[in-house]
Design a protein around this motif. Structure first.
Motif, mmCIF file in Angstrom:
data_model
loop_
_atom_site.group_PDB
_atom_site.id
_atom_site.type_symbol
_atom_site.label_atom_id
_atom_site.label_comp_id
_atom_site.label_asym_id
_atom_site.label_seq_id
_atom_site.Cartn_x
_atom_site.Cartn_y
_atom_site.Cartn_z
ATOM 1 N N VAL A 1 8.038 0.416 -1.301
ATOM 2 C CA VAL A 1 9.040 1.269 -1.667
ATOM 3 C C VAL A 1 10.397 0.525 -2.241
ATOM 4 N N LEU A 2 10.525 1.111 -3.647
ATOM 5 C CA LEU A 2 12.385 -0.072 -3.690
ATOM 6 C C LEU A 2 12.940 0.606 -4.763
ATOM 7 N N PRO A 3 14.475 -0.290 -4.555
ATOM 8 C CA PRO A 3 15.576 1.415 -4.393
ATOM 9 C C PRO A 3 15.454 1.397 -5.951
ATOM 10 N N ARG A 4 15.724 2.811 -6.640
ATOM 11 C CA ARG A 4 15.411 3.695 -7.072
ATOM 12 C C ARG A 4 16.138 3.313 -8.763
ATOM 13 N N GLU A 5 17.421 2.433 -8.035
ATOM 14 C CA GLU A 5 19.174 2.235 -9.168
ATOM 15 C C GLU A 5 18.587 0.879 -9.483
#
Length: 760
Positions: A156-160
């Motif tokens: 999972v990666l930061p959405r921003e």
């Protein structure tokens, strides 16, 4: 159930497209109960309004709707078996095969449904083993995006961050926005492509953005209607079209312009799939009604898939700068008065060195049946550059629907001084009998016709304003082997060896007529202008020096063959042609141009009464090799060379023609005794009785006989005891002396005296 179901390897789903009329749809897979068939209309399940037939059949059945689905809607039929155990086998009970088979069939049917649903799910490739693809807990994945780490496992990666990377080693992560902006799409700017909505403003906005960003523009699948002319700026990298532009805008303007004008150089562009269709057929009256206008392209590749319904389908334009060194791939170019217009607009522009591949230039059988139409035109605006050089066409196809109609349907129209236009492997279907019409000084064109509905007789039409023999037709259609030959009409390989001394001052030449640039009296017919010999010819060791307005030429019958080629070995010869009609009357310029040459203009000389080249035949002037075309009005022609501005040595002359013809060379005829070294004559004679040792004489008239010529005499009957001697004592007369060498009187019967003179 009436029978035992057989579960075959058939997908348990089928989809149809509604047409607004159809209500019955088949399903090819078996179902056990009618309730196990699910029907979806545009993706929405229906709970009623239809009936199911065929439950329990191995071959499937039929679904009938109460109302026909709308046109364009999707109708999806799929099997949905309830996954439950509805039977139970009792201990020590009877195990019937039918019951067992039914249960196994339901299991197989359910597995087929699972396979169908899993086929649309994300899954690991069968070639890969291992990997972590378990989702993190809900709290760990909230407000984040799924991605893959360096090992290819789920992460999972930061959405921003908004960064993505291509799944290849060394890939640089970048934003989704940047990824989508690598190539612009017309749909990004609101174009719909439904063929009804006005897409012109959206298309132009997309083209402007492509010009500002320097990117390529994609016009995707669909029909994009525009009521305004469109322009793709030259700064764009290119245009890729998978759909088509439907132009419904004003007439007299290009529907699609690609590239900038002026001094712009639209170089290294790639345009593919260009398709522009006119919403309504052009009336062909306004040449500003253009489908695709390509301006100032250089070193580019352009594919035109289809352009239809305009006065001019495609125009390549040198405008301020040039259009050059590019490749055009041509598709269907239909119902345009001029399919492709190779054009220049200014004196500083050019249009040269272009390669064309393919192209189906066609006009429908009901389209403007009373108007001329052309496949390719070479043209220029008034005062613009006119030397359109080296255009090569590979396998163009022309289907112009003009054959048998009082209109022109011609593949090529050349209005400029185009050079080196080569068309290979052409097809002509339904065209008029000309492969090209030349209205200007075009030259060095080669038209190779691989197939023509006209058969062999395909020609180039030279209009009255044409000043060059512009090219050659190689009609290969059922004549390829014959076409590869050329036919020699006449040859004088050595002018020196062919020289004939007619008298002390006049010299003639075998097979050739002697001409003068200033014939005295009132000459009017062929015999007044051609002579067996003239003075002022000076023999050299290798040929003859043409001096004092003298000329030499072959006299040919031009009633069937009008195309000739003259080869000359001389220092700087000047081409001349004299023309006569079927009654041997001289033809002047009153009928317009009667002679066209391939490498120079031909002008009328009123003093000499012949057509002559505007320049000497030299390598420096690119005029050494000359082909000629004679007007159909010419029945007999004298083709040769003359002394015009300076003396020069002439050593050899050869004349060739198209191998379809074998025209007669006219010399040594009873009424045209020129160009022949051997002269013969005969005279009926009844000799008197000749005493022993005596002789008698008879004079035989023979025009051309001169003292010093070789002469022979013979008698048509037996002359035992008599010797025939001959000499030329006076011009045009051979004196034959018969000497009786026997010892008795000799009385010969009446017969014929024959004499032969060989000119020195």
């Amino acid at each position: 159930m009436a029978e035992h179901i057989r579960i075959g390897d058939v997908a348990p789903r089928v989809q149809y497209l509604g047409d607004g009329l159809r209500t019955a749809f088949t399903y090819p897979f078996p179902i056990f109960l009618a309730s196990e068939l699910e029907l979806r209309l545009d993706g929405v399940p229906l709970s009623g309004g239809y009936s199911v037939a065929g439950a329990g059949s191995s071959e499937g059945g039929l679904v009938t709707l109460a109302a026909a689905p709308a046109e364009g809607s999707t109708v999806t039929l799929r099997r949905r078996i309830r996954v439950e155990r509805s039977t139970d086998f009792q201990d020590n009970g009877v195990l019937r095969a039918r019951t067992l088979n039914d249960e196994l069939d339901r299991i197989v049917a359910a597995l087929q449904e699972q396979r169908e649903e899993l086929s649309g799910a994300l899954r690991q490739d069968p070639a890969e083993v291992g990997g972590a693809f378990t989702l993190p807990l809900r709290t760990a994945r909230a407000n984040r995006v799924l991605g893959f780490d360096g090992g290819g496992d789920l992460v999972v990666l930061p959405r921003e961050s908004g960064l993505i990377g291509a799944p290849f080693p060394g890939a640089v992560p970048y934003t989704v926005e940047d990824k989508l902006a690598e190539q612009l799409s017309a749909r990004d700017f609101g174009a719909t492509g439904d063929g009804v909505t006005e897409d012109g403003p959206a298309l132009q906005a997309a083209m402007n953005a492509a010009g500002v960003s320097g990117k390529a523009l994609l016009i995707g699948e669909g029909s994009f209607r525009s009521s305004q002319p469109l322009t793709l700026p030259g700064a764009s990298a290119g245009l890729i079209m998978r759909g088509s532009i439907i132009y419904a805008g004003p007439a007299g303007q290009p529907a699609l312009t690609i590239g900038d004008g002026g001094s712009a150089r639209n170089a290294s562009k790639l345009h593919s799939g260009l398709t522009v269709l006119r919403a309504n057929q052009s009336d062909w009256e306004n040449e500003g009604d253009i489908g695709i206008l390509l301006r100032n392209h250089d070193a580019s590749i352009i594919e035109v898939r289809r352009v239809e319904g305009f006065s001019i389908g495609i125009r390549t334009l040198g405008d301020g700068r040039g259009f050059e060194d590019s490749t055009l791939v041509l598709g269907r170019i239909v119902n345009n008065r001029i399919g492709l217009d190779v054009h220049t607009a200014t004196a500083a522009a050019w249009n040269t060195s272009i390669r064309y591949h393919g192209g189906h230039f066609a006009v429908g059988s009901t389209t403007h049946v009373d108007k001329d139409r052309f496949g390719v035109r070479f043209s220029a605006a008034p005062g613009a550059y006119v030397a359109h050089n080296r255009h090569v066409f590979d396998a163009p196809n022309f289907e112009l629907n003009a054959e048998g109609r009082p209109i022109a349907g011609i593949p090529f129209l050349c209005e400029v001084s185009s050079r080196a236009v080569i068309a290979r492997d052409m097809r002509m279907e339904g065209c008029t009998g000309f492969v090209a019409r030349h209205t200007g000084p075009a030259q060095d064109h080669v038209y190779e016709v691989a197939w023509a509905s006209q058969g062999y007789m395909v020609e180039i039409e030279h209009a009255s304003a044409s000043t060059r023999l512009g090219g050659v037709v190689r009609a290969l259609h059922q004549a390829a082997a014959h076409r590869e030959a050329t036919r020699e009409v006449a040859s004088v390989p050595s002018l020196r060896a062919a020289a004939i001394r007619w008298n002390a001052t006049e010299i003639g030449f075998e097979k050739l007529a002697c001409l003068s640039s200033n014939v005295s009296g009132s000459p009017a017919v062929l015999h007044d202008f051609v002579f067996p010999g003239l003075d002022a010819f000076e023999l050299t060791n290798r040929g003859v020096m043409l001096t004092g307005g003298r000329a030499l030429g072959f006299i040919v019958d031009a009633r069937q063959c009008r195309d000739f080629a003259l080869s000359v070995d001389a220092d700087a010869p000047r081409l001349v042609v004299m023309c006569f009609d079927g009654a041997n009357n001289l033809l002047t310029d009153s009928l317009g141009p009667l002679v066209l040459a391939s490498g120079q203009s031909v002008v009328w000389n009123p003093t000499a009464r012949w057509w002559q080249g505007a320049a000497d035949m030299t390598d420096e002037g690119l005029s050494r090799l000359q082909a000629l075309r004679l007007s159909p009005a010419v029945a007999t022609a004298v083709i040769g060379v003359a002394r015009i501005s300076t003396d020069y040595e002439l050593r050899a002359l050869r004349l060739n023609c198209d191998p379809r013809h074998a025209p007669a060379l006219m010399y040594g005829l009873p009424d045209l005794p020129i160009g022949k070294r051997d002269l013969v004559a005969e005279l009926a004679w009844d000799p008197p009785s000749i005493a022993a040792g005596g002789s008698t004489q008879v004079n035989v008239p023979l025009p051309g006989a001169r003292p010093g010529d070789f002469v022979q005499a013979a008698y048509s009957l037996s002359t035992s005891g008599a010797v025939f001697l001959s000499q030329i004592g006076a011009q045009d007369v051979v004196t034959v002396t018969v000497w009786n060498r026997s010892g008795a009187a000799l009385d010969l019967s009446a017969g014929t005296v024959r004499v032969r003179v060989v000119k020195a």
